[in-house]
Design a protein around this motif. Structure first.
Motif, short mmCIF file in Angstrom:
data_model
loop_
_atom_site.label_atom_id
_atom_site.label_comp_id
_atom_site.label_asym_id
_atom_site.label_seq_id
_atom_site.Cartn_x
_atom_site.Cartn_y
_atom_site.Cartn_z
N SER A 12 0.81 -1.22 0.00
CA SER A 12 0.00 0.00 0.00
C SER A 12 0.84 1.27 0.00
O SER A 12 0.29 2.36 0.17
CB SER A 12 -0.92 0.01 1.23
OG SER A 12 -0.17 -0.04 2.42
N ALA A 17 2.47 2.41 -5.66
CA ALA A 17 1.30 2.80 -6.43
C ALA A 17 1.69 3.69 -7.61
O ALA A 17 1.18 3.52 -8.74
CB ALA A 17 0.29 3.52 -5.54
N LEU A 86 -4.64 -0.31 -3.76
CA LEU A 86 -5.65 0.69 -3.41
C LEU A 86 -6.57 0.17 -2.30
O LEU A 86 -6.95 0.91 -1.39
CB LEU A 86 -6.47 1.06 -4.65
CG LEU A 86 -5.73 1.82 -5.75
CD1 LEU A 86 -6.61 1.97 -6.98
CD2 LEU A 86 -5.29 3.19 -5.25
N CYS A 89 -4.64 0.16 0.97
CA CYS A 89 -4.48 1.54 1.43
C CYS A 89 -5.77 2.06 2.05
O CYS A 89 -5.73 2.72 3.10
CB CYS A 89 -4.05 2.42 0.26
SG CYS A 89 -3.84 4.17 0.70
N SER A 90 -6.90 1.76 1.44
CA SER A 90 -8.18 2.22 1.98
C SER A 90 -8.47 1.56 3.32
O SER A 90 -8.93 2.23 4.26
CB SER A 90 -9.31 1.91 0.99
OG SER A 90 -9.17 2.68 -0.18
N GLN A 94 -7.12 4.93 4.98
CA GLN A 94 -8.23 5.85 4.78
C GLN A 94 -9.40 5.56 5.72
O GLN A 94 -10.01 6.49 6.26
CB GLN A 94 -8.69 5.81 3.32
CG GLN A 94 -7.63 6.23 2.32
CD GLN A 94 -7.10 7.62 2.59
OE1 GLN A 94 -7.82 8.48 3.08
NE2 GLN A 94 -5.83 7.85 2.26
N HIS A 168 -10.58 5.62 -4.48
CA HIS A 168 -9.97 4.29 -4.54
C HIS A 168 -10.99 3.25 -5.02
O HIS A 168 -10.67 2.41 -5.87
CB HIS A 168 -9.42 3.89 -3.17
CG HIS A 168 -8.20 4.67 -2.78
ND1 HIS A 168 -7.55 4.48 -1.58
CD2 HIS A 168 -7.51 5.64 -3.43
CE1 HIS A 168 -6.51 5.29 -1.51
NE2 HIS A 168 -6.48 6.00 -2.62
#
Length: 426
Positions: A12, A17, A86, A89-90, A94, A168
């Motif tokens: 991530s 990315a 993605l 990462c979310s 996030q 995302h």
């Protein structure tokens, strides 16, 4: 667990990315430069003598799957990797940020407020009354308020924290939709003369839609160059229902998941009359050796098939050039014109153009359009800054402490805070 966490952090990471996005962008650029979905012989003929980038010949190109980049194993792997990055990462960054933004934080000491990006201390004789004023003002200006024992916590723009997650999600749906469409979509390119049709099969390999070309028109500028192509097509259902639609370049027809594009044009046939014969409609074929858009046919001038002549034409407007077998031009005739060629009277009746239609059925389009909407929504929400303000007072010292922070546009909050302070002073 530690190893798994390290792998997830690596997957991530922003650097990975960005690298994946660069590789995907470069792959798309190569896919634009190299024709896709052609026969193997096409790549041997075009890239063995002139290798791509000077080193990639036909064999290497096919080995690397550059002939179908968007459905190649390595390109799908890049998309899957980016989608996984993605998603991780979310989930790991996030979502916790959103959860933190939604939770109320209660600051109970002046020291905590003093450490905020923006802070102010105000001397006042009636802190309770001023706190009431501040609460009313914050509510009027759209702030969400939470009061606890004389302390105020206010926030605004928390929905902006949802923006990155939606972006995302939209990108992941975009990649899924594009991949699904590439693997399961159907593309058919067909040249049809007016009056001709093409039958499409349904999922059960039975006759489905019929597309019939009713009329085809080429619009040309004063110099004779093609500017626009227009086709009147009739869509015929198996039950007999039909409707006519016009398509042109940049104005396709969409019908039940099928998209019909006006892609190209060519010349299908020429109608001639030899002496007193009936009107003969003779198919035309492209002759690339004579030019990019030169079409022609060979016909005999004798009953025994000997002494042939070559008829060529470059547009549906004519003229038709007639050549001898040795390449000598004999004459040029327009439509409805006649001339004697090698003791044979030849009349040009008509030149029939054909419409180049491109049919695409992409089952991934709904997902792609949905992803665009989600990305646009997420991008719009990401512009919204998340702002938080905390207020508390000390009755003993008649002091009010106010401070705030913002994830972006901190200067805007610093300008907004004095207006709130002016209410306290007055």
């Amino acid at each position: 667990m530690k190893n798994i966490s390290q792998v997830l952090n690596w997957l991530s990471s922003l650097k990975i990315a960005i690298l994946l996005l660069l590789l995907i962008a470069m792959s798309c650029a190569v896919g634009t430069l190299i024709p896709q979905q052609e026969s193997d012989q096409f790549y041997y003929d075009n890239f063995d003598k002139n290798p791509f980038l000077g080193i990639i010949n036909g064999n290497i190109l096919l080995l690397l799957e550059f002939n179908h980049i968007y459905t190649s194993f390595w390109f799908l792997l890049l998309l899957s990797w980016l989608g996984l990055a993605l998603a991780v990462c979310s989930l790991r960054r996030q979502l916790p940020i959103l959860k933190s933004a939604l939770s109320w934080i209660d600051y109970k000491s002046p020291r905590q407020i003093a450490k905020l990006s923006i802070s102010q201390t105000i001397q006042t004789d009636s802190p309770s009354k001023n706190l009431e004023k501040l609460t009313l003002n914050l509510k009027k200006t759209g702030w969400n308020i939470r009061e606890t024992d004389g302390r105020i916590a206010a926030r605004q723009g928390v929905i902006g924290r949802l923006g990155p997650i939606l972006i995302h999600l939209g990108m992941i749906l975009l990649m899924i939709g594009a991949t699904y469409g590439s693997l399961n979509g159907i593309t058919i390119e067909k040249f049809l003369a007016p009056g001709r049709s093409i039958d499409l099969l349904n999922n059960n390999e039975e006759k489905g839609l019929t597309i019939k070309l009713e009329k085809f028109q080429i619009e040309r500028d004063p110099q004779g160059r093609a500017e626009q192509y227009r086709s009147i097509v009739k869509i015929i259902e198996p039950d007999g229902y039909n409707e006519e639609k016009e398509i042109s370049v940049n104005y396709p027809l969409r019908y039940k998941g099928l998209t019909l594009y006006q892609a190209d044009w060519s010349l299908a046939a020429i109608t001639i009359q030899i002496k007193n014969s009936p009107k003969l409609q003779i198919p035309l074929k492209a002759i690339p050796d004579l030019g990019e858009q030169v079409y022609g046919t060979i016909i005999p001038t004798k009953k025994d098939g000997n002494d042939p002549i070559l008829l060529t034409v470059e547009s549906e407007l004519g003229p038709v050039k007639i050549y001898d077998s040795d390449g000598t031009i004999l004459t040029a005739l327009g439509r409805n014109k006649e001339a004697e060629v090698k003791d044979t009277l030849i009349k040009i009746i008509n030149i029939i153009p054909s419409s180049g239609l491109l049919l695409k059925r992409d089952p991934g389009v709904p997902l792609v359009y949905t992803s665009f909407a989600i990305i646009l929504l997420g991008g719009s929400l990401s512009i919204i800054s998340t702002k938080k303000i905390w207020v508390l007072h000390e009755k003993e010292k008649s002091l009010i402490y106010i401070g705030g922070l913002s994830n972006r546009n901190l200067s805007g909050l610093s300008k907004e805070l004095p207006k709130l302070v002016s209410f306290l002073v007055n």
